[in-house]
Design a protein around this motif. Sequence first.
Motif, short mmCIF file in Angstrom:
data_model
loop_
_atom_site.label_atom_id
_atom_site.label_comp_id
_atom_site.label_asym_id
_atom_site.label_seq_id
_atom_site.Cartn_x
_atom_site.Cartn_y
_atom_site.Cartn_z
N PHE A 8 0.83 -1.20 0.00
CA PHE A 8 0.00 0.00 0.00
C PHE A 8 0.87 1.26 0.00
N ASN A 9 1.97 1.21 0.77
CA ASN A 9 2.89 2.36 0.81
C ASN A 9 3.55 2.55 -0.55
N ASN A 10 3.94 1.44 -1.18
CA ASN A 10 4.54 1.54 -2.51
C ASN A 10 3.55 2.13 -3.52
N TRP A 11 2.26 1.70 -3.37
CA TRP A 11 1.23 2.24 -4.28
C TRP A 11 1.09 3.75 -4.10
N MET A 12 1.10 4.21 -2.83
CA MET A 12 0.95 5.65 -2.58
C MET A 12 2.18 6.41 -3.08
N GLU A 13 3.38 5.87 -2.85
CA GLU A 13 4.58 6.56 -3.32
C GLU A 13 4.60 6.63 -4.84
N GLY A 14 4.21 5.51 -5.49
CA GLY A 14 4.13 5.53 -6.95
C GLY A 14 3.09 6.53 -7.44
N ALA A 15 1.94 6.60 -6.72
CA ALA A 15 0.90 7.54 -7.11
C ALA A 15 1.39 8.98 -6.96
N MET A 16 2.12 9.26 -5.85
CA MET A 16 2.64 10.62 -5.65
C MET A 16 3.66 10.96 -6.72
N GLU A 17 4.52 9.99 -7.07
CA GLU A 17 5.50 10.25 -8.13
C GLU A 17 4.80 10.54 -9.45
N ASP A 18 3.76 9.73 -9.77
CA ASP A 18 3.05 9.94 -11.03
C ASP A 18 2.31 11.27 -11.05
N GLN B 79 3.02 13.95 -9.39
CA GLN B 79 3.95 15.09 -9.37
C GLN B 79 4.92 15.06 -10.55
N ASP B 80 4.85 14.01 -11.36
CA ASP B 80 5.78 13.87 -12.48
C ASP B 80 5.54 14.99 -13.49
N THR B 81 6.61 15.65 -13.87
CA THR B 81 6.50 16.71 -14.88
C THR B 81 6.48 16.07 -16.25
N PHE B 82 5.29 16.02 -16.83
CA PHE B 82 5.17 15.33 -18.11
C PHE B 82 5.63 16.23 -19.25
N ASN C 272 -1.07 7.79 6.82
CA ASN C 272 -2.08 8.85 6.79
C ASN C 272 -1.54 10.10 6.09
N GLY C 273 -0.27 10.43 6.38
CA GLY C 273 0.31 11.61 5.77
C GLY C 273 0.39 11.48 4.26
N LYS C 274 0.84 10.31 3.77
CA LYS C 274 0.95 10.12 2.32
C LYS C 274 -0.43 10.08 1.67
N TRP C 275 -1.41 9.49 2.38
CA TRP C 275 -2.77 9.44 1.81
C TRP C 275 -3.32 10.85 1.63
N ASP C 276 -3.13 11.71 2.62
CA ASP C 276 -3.61 13.09 2.51
C ASP C 276 -2.90 13.81 1.36
N HIS C 277 -1.62 13.52 1.20
CA HIS C 277 -0.87 14.16 0.13
C HIS C 277 -1.40 13.73 -1.25
N VAL C 278 -1.74 12.44 -1.36
CA VAL C 278 -2.29 11.94 -2.63
C VAL C 278 -3.61 12.64 -2.95
N ARG C 279 -4.45 12.81 -1.94
CA ARG C 279 -5.75 13.45 -2.16
C ARG C 279 -5.57 14.90 -2.61
N GLN C 280 -4.48 15.57 -2.12
CA GLN C 280 -4.24 16.95 -2.51
C GLN C 280 -3.68 17.06 -3.92
N LEU C 281 -2.92 16.05 -4.35
CA LEU C 281 -2.28 16.11 -5.66
C LEU C 281 -3.24 15.85 -6.82
N VAL C 282 -4.35 15.15 -6.57
CA VAL C 282 -5.27 14.77 -7.65
C VAL C 282 -5.83 16.00 -8.37
N PRO C 283 -6.44 17.00 -7.68
CA PRO C 283 -6.96 18.17 -8.40
C PRO C 283 -5.86 18.98 -9.09
#
Length: 892
Positions: free
Chosen positions: A521-531, A533-536, A601-612
Amino acid sequence: MDHYDSQQTNDYMQPEEDWDRDMLLDPAWEKQQRKTFTAWCNSHLRKAGTQIENIEEDFRDGLKLMLLLEVISGERLAKPERGKMRVHKISNVNKALDFIASKGVKLVSIGAEEIVDGNAKMTLGMIWTIILRFAIQDISVEETSAKEGLLLWCQRKTAPYKNVNIQNFHISWKDGLGFCALIHRHRPELIDYGKLRKDDPLTNLNTAFDVAEKYLDIPKMLDAEDIVGTARPDEKAIMTYVSSFYHAFSGAQKAETAANRICKVLAVNQENEQLMEDYEKLASDLLEWIRRTIPWLENRAPENTMQAMQQKLEDFRDYRRLHKPPKVQEKCQLEINFNTLQTKLRLSNRPAFMPSEGRMVSDINNAWGCLEQAEKGYEEWLLNEIRRLERLDHLAEKFRQKASIHEAWTDGKEAMLQQKDYETATLSEIKALLKKHEAFESDLAAHQDRVEQIAAIAQELNELDYYDSPSVNARCQKICDQWDNLGALTQKRREALERTEKLLETIDQLYLEYAKRAAPFNNWMEGAMEDLQDTFIVHTIEEIQGLTTAHEQFKATLPDADKERLAILGIHNEVSKIVQTYHVNMAGTNPYTTITPQEINGKWDHVRQLVPRRDQALTEEHARQQHNERLRKQFGAQANVIGPWIQTKMEEIGRISIEMHGTLEDQLSHLRQYEKSIINYKPKIDQLEGDHQLIQEALIFDNKHTNYTMEHIRVGWEQLLTTIARTINEVENQILTRDAKGISQEQMNEFRASFNHFDRDHSGTLGPEEFKACLISLGYDIANDPQGEAEFARIMSIVDPNRLGVVTFQAFIDFMSRETADTDTADQVMASFKILAGDKNYITVDELRRELPPDQAEYCIARMAPYTGPDAVPGALDYMSFSTALYGESDL
């Protein structure tokens, strides 16, 4: 002792074993020998009015070596060779060596070649051999000769002197007193011996050397500093110098021998009287020592400890080893002295010696027998007492060893069993502690036998009434009490370890489950945050649409991800509940993972902020790509027109330059019209540059709507301008060549037809083989032989002076016009010079200015001035200078 000392007089000269046959002479000894032997040789050579400076160099030619032997032997040697060659030098040295051998000297490892070569070691060995033969062999003192005789002479002469003890020819002379004593013994007025000090060897040595040189005519052969600074002065150097003293004082030796005979008789009487006194004193002292020793040997007072008895035995051994052997020697010496004294008295016709009463040899033997009887009984008593105490000491030592080993083993065991290390340990550590405790229990059981053995030995010591039984009993009781306590603590610790193990196993299972689910689950969140925040970086509409689709799919997975997060947090809460309920002291964190609930919890909140934020970035990029696509289409439409147009024009210019339609002037007119139409096309190129600038500012790197890039267009445009300009220039040059050389239009057409025929690749140039074929077609005779190759090479140097490997049409026209044009040759020009010069073979500057136009006359004068020869007529130009200036030396 040296090898010389073991030989008879006739062969003592055989070189010593230690002479340095392997060329390994001590540097300090070599220095001393070099100085001493040089001085010794000069002391004899000066009698012949010469001397040497370097011992290995001055003897190399053999001349001074032969002279030295003549001086010291008083005999004439064979006539020396006076030549300077090596063979003459070797001959002279061999004559000297043969003379030495004729005196009974056996030379080993010393050859003439080595002396001639300046071998220092061999040269020193040879001089030492000469010194032994002519300065030391004939010394004889009291039936001793050579080295022994010289040493005995020194001992006899220095015997009366304080602090002088001559035993050898090296360290006995280091303090200098031996030399001073020899001088003082024969010439006491030369040295005040009483003022000399043994601790001032430099002063002593320098005093002796200076006095000997000044008053005894003995040269200074040694350096005081070398002798003092060397641990063992060189024996040969000392012997050489001391032998000079012997020969200097040999006259006084005979008188002293006579005096010694008288002294010898008196000394015998004195010696006999001294032997009598020595016997009386030695006998009295020995009997007194026996009287004091017997009571000590008869003492049988026992000791309580083995140590005390061993001390008695050690004292007895000291008596046997240290005290008695000197007395045995004294007793033996007493008997020897007694027998020697009686013999000397009998030989001297003197009455026999009778010791005082009670000091006869028989009295001493009786007292000695009593001493040995007491000694034997004392030794037997000591051994019996030691055996008696040995058993008790053995048991006591055995008790101490076993008790010490047991105490060392138990040291720290009670503290170890009482520690609470399991309260903060992990499950793996608890299991390790249990294994360790099981091993300790096995070790504890194994030590049971040692405790029983300790108790049994203590009981036996009590029964044998050991003197230190109280301390043994106290120590034994302490060991038994400690043993009982260790057993109780061991059982208590096992129970605590097993109870803790069960609790930690439950927690460990929960930790493991938490880690298994938290890691992915942590790997999934880290991968999601990288994706997120990735500068395409995208370049097309299709690429940005693909990113948008993938992002929508990711957002659809968020509800299931939140359920997994809550389940993982629930496992952690269950662990916390067990810890609080059973008061488990958790020393560390989850051993299977470092991921905490706070991190999740911290990474989950960060993921929710990065989506919009990702939604907004994708929308903006989509609009930018639409604008870029419009720019690509606009540029592609223009480039697809301009690119083919440039290519077409390039091909048309090429055809014009090759084809032969009309005259050269017609071709030139046609080309200039093409040039004008090309220049009029420039605004379209500039418009395309503007569109390209917009594309670069938008960072557009590829364009599927055209295969042309701005760089291709620029290069094509520049090549087009260059080609049309170069083609126009070539036609202009052809017109100039045609007019200058008088070539007709038909000839020009023929040349062009031939050139084009062999220019099969239509490159506008001919290779060497194509050019040769063209020349042959025009009638040139270029054979395939060395002469033909040379001729073709000459032609190539004209048409291709830069050696580019190609021939242009202009170079071809120039060559053909040179070969066919009806112009003045060099011979005609030079013939004209001779006409103007007349019979004088030169033209004056004034004549040249008169016959030629002003500009050409001044040019000719300036051109020819550097070539005017040194013998030329002043103010005139000769034939040679004129020819060299115009055509070079090759055309003369």
